[in-house]
Design a protein around this motif. Structure first.
Motif, PDB file in Angstrom:
ATOM      1  N   ASN A 116      -3.707  -3.899 -33.047  1.00 24.37           N
ATOM      2  CA  ASN A 116      -2.300  -3.335 -33.127  1.00 24.37           C
ATOM      3  C   ASN A 116      -1.314  -4.056 -32.212  1.00 24.37           C
ATOM      4  N   LYS A 117      -1.633  -4.780 -31.008  1.00 27.73           N
ATOM      5  CA  LYS A 117      -0.891  -5.594 -30.184  1.00 27.73           C
ATOM      6  C   LYS A 117      -0.581  -6.831 -30.701  1.00 27.73           C
ATOM      7  N   GLY A 118      -1.292  -7.286 -31.876  1.00 30.11           N
ATOM      8  CA  GLY A 118      -1.239  -8.741 -32.457  1.00 30.11           C
ATOM      9  C   GLY A 118      -2.110  -9.561 -31.932  1.00 30.11           C
ATOM     10  N   GLN A 119      -3.366  -9.021 -31.424  1.00 32.40           N
ATOM     11  CA  GLN A 119      -4.299  -9.805 -30.921  1.00 32.40           C
ATOM     12  C   GLN A 119      -5.460  -9.805 -31.693  1.00 32.40           C
ATOM     13  N   THR A 120      -6.244 -11.011 -31.638  1.00 32.57           N
ATOM     14  CA  THR A 120      -7.663 -11.165 -32.188  1.00 32.57           C
ATOM     15  C   THR A 120      -8.569 -10.172 -31.524  1.00 32.57           C
ATOM     16  N   ALA A 121      -9.539  -9.646 -32.300  1.00 34.33           N
ATOM     17  CA  ALA A 121     -10.781  -8.951 -31.862  1.00 34.33           C
ATOM     18  C   ALA A 121     -11.708  -9.442 -32.480  1.00 34.33           C
ATOM     19  N   TYR A 122     -12.995  -9.305 -31.716  1.00 35.59           N
ATOM     20  CA  TYR A 122     -14.287  -9.681 -32.087  1.00 35.59           C
ATOM     21  C   TYR A 122     -15.339  -8.865 -31.743  1.00 35.59           C
ATOM     22  N   ALA A 123     -16.378  -8.619 -32.816  1.00 34.93           N
ATOM     23  CA  ALA A 123     -17.146  -7.542 -32.574  1.00 34.93           C
ATOM     24  C   ALA A 123     -18.616  -8.301 -33.050  1.00 34.93           C
ATOM     25  N   GLU A 124     -19.637  -7.884 -32.329  1.00 39.11           N
ATOM     26  CA  GLU A 124     -20.994  -8.733 -32.576  1.00 39.11           C
ATOM     27  C   GLU A 124     -21.675  -7.808 -33.190  1.00 39.11           C
ATOM     28  N   GLY A 163     -21.406 -12.418 -36.026  1.00 40.80           N
ATOM     29  CA  GLY A 163     -20.529 -11.268 -35.449  1.00 40.80           C
ATOM     30  C   GLY A 163     -19.173 -11.467 -36.483  1.00 40.80           C
ATOM     31  N   CYS A 164     -18.332 -10.872 -36.119  1.00 40.59           N
ATOM     32  CA  CYS A 164     -17.098 -10.857 -37.301  1.00 40.59           C
ATOM     33  C   CYS A 164     -15.506 -10.752 -36.186  1.00 40.59           C
ATOM     34  N   TRP A 165     -14.702 -11.742 -36.829  1.00 38.99           N
ATOM     35  CA  TRP A 165     -13.331 -11.711 -36.113  1.00 38.99           C
ATOM     36  C   TRP A 165     -12.537 -10.827 -36.945  1.00 38.99           C
ATOM     37  N   PHE A 166     -11.730 -10.430 -36.222  1.00 38.38           N
ATOM     38  CA  PHE A 166     -10.443  -9.428 -36.871  1.00 38.38           C
ATOM     39  C   PHE A 166      -9.476 -10.139 -36.553  1.00 38.38           C
ATOM     40  N   ILE A 167      -8.597 -10.694 -37.466  1.00 39.96           N
ATOM     41  CA  ILE A 167      -7.338 -11.282 -37.189  1.00 39.96           C
ATOM     42  C   ILE A 167      -6.332 -10.640 -37.799  1.00 39.96           C
ATOM     43  N   PRO A 168      -5.358  -9.907 -36.929  1.00 39.82           N
ATOM     44  CA  PRO A 168      -4.080  -9.178 -37.475  1.00 39.82           C
ATOM     45  C   PRO A 168      -3.219 -10.035 -38.447  1.00 39.82           C
ATOM     46  N   GLN A 169      -2.908  -9.647 -39.314  1.00 42.82           N
ATOM     47  CA  GLN A 169      -2.225 -10.130 -40.436  1.00 42.82           C
ATOM     48  C   GLN A 169      -0.681  -9.802 -40.133  1.00 42.82           C
TER      49      GLN A 169
END
Length: 73
Positions: A18-26, A53-59
């Motif tokens: 929500n802040k526009g930052q990329t998040a990562y989960a393993e 893992g998985c990167w979540f990139i804000p669009q």
């Protein structure tokens, strides 16, 4: 031993997005929970899943990136 609360971890990932930052989960469990919340909150993101893992990139409010733009990420 330090045990992380999964719900808090999901909240942290969503806050980043929500802040526009990329998040990562393993972990597969965390990835599943984050994806579920992204869908529930209708947050526009790109996901890049790998075996580790998985990167979540804000669009942003723009069209999907080209293959060349994705390669630069």
């Amino acid at each position: 031993m330090f045990i992380m609360n999964r719900k808090r971890m999901v909240e942290d990932k969503l806050e980043q997005l929500n802040k526009g930052q990329t998040a990562y989960a393993e972990s597969r469990e965390l990835i599943r929970l984050v994806k579920r919340e992204i869908e529930n909150q209708q947050i526009p993101v790109f996901t890049d899943e790998t075996e580790s893992g998985c990167w979540f990139i804000p669009q942003k409010n723009s069209p999907a990136p080209s293959d060349e733009q994705l390669a630069q990420m």
